[in-house]
Design a protein around this motif. Structure first.
Motif, PDB file in Angstrom:
ATOM      1  N   CYS A  21      -9.104 -28.623  27.632  1.00 42.21           N
ATOM      2  CA  CYS A  21      -8.472 -28.275  28.915  1.00 42.21           C
ATOM      3  C   CYS A  21      -9.035 -29.124  30.035  1.00 42.21           C
ATOM      4  O   CYS A  21     -10.256 -29.163  30.237  1.00 42.21           O
ATOM      5  N   ALA A  27      -4.513 -20.344  26.473  1.00 45.80           N
ATOM      6  CA  ALA A  27      -5.145 -20.953  25.292  1.00 45.80           C
ATOM      7  C   ALA A  27      -6.134 -19.964  24.667  1.00 45.80           C
ATOM      8  O   ALA A  27      -6.129 -19.749  23.449  1.00 45.80           O
ATOM      9  N   LEU A  39     -15.754 -20.878  24.373  1.00 48.53           N
ATOM     10  CA  LEU A  39     -15.525 -21.712  25.557  1.00 48.53           C
ATOM     11  C   LEU A  39     -16.780 -22.546  25.800  1.00 48.53           C
ATOM     12  O   LEU A  39     -17.870 -22.001  25.954  1.00 48.53           O
ATOM     13  N   VAL A  87     -11.948 -23.401  23.158  1.00 49.17           N
ATOM     14  CA  VAL A  87     -11.684 -24.329  24.251  1.00 49.17           C
ATOM     15  C   VAL A  87     -12.889 -25.207  24.578  1.00 49.17           C
ATOM     16  O   VAL A  87     -14.025 -24.741  24.647  1.00 49.17           O
ATOM     17  N   LEU A 142      -6.030 -22.603  30.514  1.00 47.10           N
ATOM     18  CA  LEU A 142      -7.229 -22.022  29.884  1.00 47.10           C
ATOM     19  C   LEU A 142      -6.987 -20.584  29.379  1.00 47.10           C
ATOM     20  O   LEU A 142      -7.344 -20.236  28.246  1.00 47.10           O
TER      21      LEU A 142
END
Ligand code: G3H
Length: 556
Positions: free
Chosen positions: A198, A216, A251, A223, A213
């Protein structure tokens, strides 16, 4: 035809406007209370693999577009703080963490029931809300967005998350059933795609980033997130919220020079989705860096050169108001900004006079000032660019027709209205993304249509006029050139439940609350031939809650 100002008065206007711009910056040591300057923020940790890892390496200094006047009359940039200037080893660490979290689709996150993923996103949102003030202040100081607009950006993002959750529940509940067709029984849902890279833009550093974000994440992808070039520190107040809300590695933050770390990540072949709000040049280069083009999905928001077509019978008061807001809100730094005004020759003088008069009433100032529309800009290279393209137009016969237009002082630039802009001038085709307003006159509406048809970009257009026949005759060809035709109003992205996309070099894929969930997932099904054995097998799995995909649960 408006009489063009002679060189002398325009030179005086430029000088006096520059003085005015200089006086707009606050005096060192006398920052107004309303400015609420954030305390220096030196971020010394990186969210990697579920941990805030200490960073003792090089740091990237962050300067605000807001500058302060010194006693000697010079300007000095305000230092906001710094963040880790990481490189390839840290990018690899982030990638490894993401690969482990995805675990070939078997990780905790991609296999978690949707209801549980929703709960994680809601936990994160509650924590995000607690940091509203700090985040909004950093948006204001890092990119120079007005306090009012920065607050709106934050609130719009929260609404976007809530709407995404509601849409996902509706989608999942709709899919929580079996379908029987031609002797086959199946359940069809949407599954995650893998690792999503991203990258958001500086102009909406929070909102536009989160429009990729959040869908996703909530669809079960993991991510890698690279914050925009301007607008990095504003993510610091949410690192802890990210850490506690999502499983490790779901993340991971990536810093460092984009042209170094991002192609490296793409070249690994592990990125399944490139979610980029940026330029087509960067998008094309990154897609080419991926070794297996067929394995990569791209969700792209790219350049635009949205035109306003002002017909002879347009309501000029309304048209000027919308064109001014459309061209110059947040200094014209919006992908949806009106970047070319095409006006019927019979009204162009009247239009320009009204437009320039209304422009005089726009407030330029520091982002915390009430009612401010034009503010300091974060990228000095862009301001150089405005000067270059305006000079190019002047060299080819155009004029800056508003007093002091194009005057610059450090990070402030007074808008330049440039007329007549013709083919061959850079401003005719290039996306200026800033406070430069190119205007061209047309005699036949076919010329305006040809302009839109010949453009590299195809995001939106605005048509101003009152005759239904003429407007209808424009709508039909325009809807095959752009993805939104705005009638008697400026171009814009919202409301966020509406589709946001573009043709040609303006976009790939569609983003809206509804479409975002689809962009980051793929339709997947479990199917079997009908019969008693199948009935028993499916019944066992569903009744005993044995699969997180195959179920008939209702998410409340
Ligand atoms: O920069 C592009 C944004 O998506 C535009 O959004 O039309 O709401 O300002 P907006």
């Amino acid at each position: 035809m408006i009489p063009l100002p002679p060189a002398g008065p325009q030179a005086d206007a430029l000088a006096s406007r520059r003085q005015g711009l200089l006086a707009t910056f606050p005096v060192a040591g006398a920052m107004p209370a309303a400015a609420q300057r954030p305390a220096p923020l030196h971020q010394r940790s990186i969210l990697l693999d579920g941990q805030l890892q200490d960073w003792n390496g090089a740091m990237q200094e962050v300067l605000s577009p807001v500058q302060v006047r010194q006693a000697d009359g010079t300007l000095r940039a305000v230092v906001l703080g710094s963040y880790p200037l990481t490189g390839l080893p840290e990018a690899d660490q982030a990638l490894n963490a993401a690969c482990a979290a995805w675990d070939k689709g078997r990780g905790t996150w991609p296999t978690l029931p949707t209801a549980d993923r929703i709960r994680c996103v809601e936990t994160f949102t509650a924590r995000l809300l607690q940091r509203r003030d700090a985040i909004v202040r950093l948006i204001v100081w890092e990119i120079g967005k007005s306090l009012a607009d920065a607050g709106r950006e934050f609130d719009r993002t929260i609404e976007y998350i809530h709407a995404t959750v509601a849409d996902l529940k509706a989608m999942e509940n709709g899919n929580s059933r079996f379908e029987e067709v031609d002797g086959t029984i199946a359940q069809i849902r949407r599954s995650p795609l893998g690792i999503v890279l991203c990258m958001g833009p500086f102009n909406y550093p929070l909102n536009e980033t989160f429009t990729t974000l959040i869908p996703a994440l909530i669809m079960g992808n993991v991510v890698l997130f690279k914050p925009p070039r301007f607008g990095v520190l504003l993510y610091e107040p949410m690192l802890e919220a990210f850490r506690v809300s999502f499983p490790a590695g779901v993340l991971n933050l990536v810093y460092g020079p984009a042209h170094v770390v991002v192609p490296h990540l793409m070249a690994s072949g592990h990125v399944s989705v490139l979610a980029l709000i940026g330029t087509s040049k960067v998008a094309n280069a990154l897609k080419k860096a991926h070794p297996k083009a067929n394995r990569l999905r791209a969700v792209l928001g790219l350049e635009a050169k949205n035109a306003a077509i002002v017909l002879a019978d347009a309501d000029l008061e309304l048209t000027v108001r919308e064109c001014l807001a459309g061209a110059l809100t947040f200094n014209g730094q919006r992908c949806t900004a009106l970047k070319m005004l095409l006006v019927h020759r019979s009204i162009v003088d009247d239009f320009l006079q009204r437009f320039c008069a209304a422009l005089e009433s726009l407030k330029i100032g520091m982002p915390w000032e009430p009612g401010v529309m034009l503010t300091p800009m974060p990228d000095p290279v862009r301001i150089d660019y405005f000067e270059t393209v305006v000079a190019d137009a002047i060299a080819q016969g155009a004029q800056v027709i508003n007093p002091g237009g194009g005057s610059r002082c450090a990070t402030l630039y007074w808008p330049a209205v440039v007329y007549p802009v013709r083919p061959g001038m850079r401003l005719y085709r290039e996306e200026q993304f800033g406070p430069v307003v190119p205007v061209a006159a047309f005699d036949d509406v076919e010329e305006a249509l040809e302009y839109v048809i010949g453009a590299d970009f195809g995001q939106q257009v605005s048509v101003f006029g009152q005759d239904s026949r003429q407007i209808a005759d424009l709508i039909d060809p325009l809807v095959n050139q752009v993805c939104r035709v705005n009638l008697n109003c400026q171009c814009q992205r919202g409301p966020d439940v509406f589709p946001f996309t573009g043709r040609r070099d303006s976009a790939e894929g569609t983003l809206s609350v509804h479409d975002g969930l689809r962009a980051f997932s793929i339709r997947t099904m479990v199917a079997a031939k009908q019969g008693e054995a199948t009935r028993q097998l499916l019944d066992q799995i569903v009744r005993n809650n044995q699969s997180s995909f195959l179920n008939t649960h209702y998410i409340f």
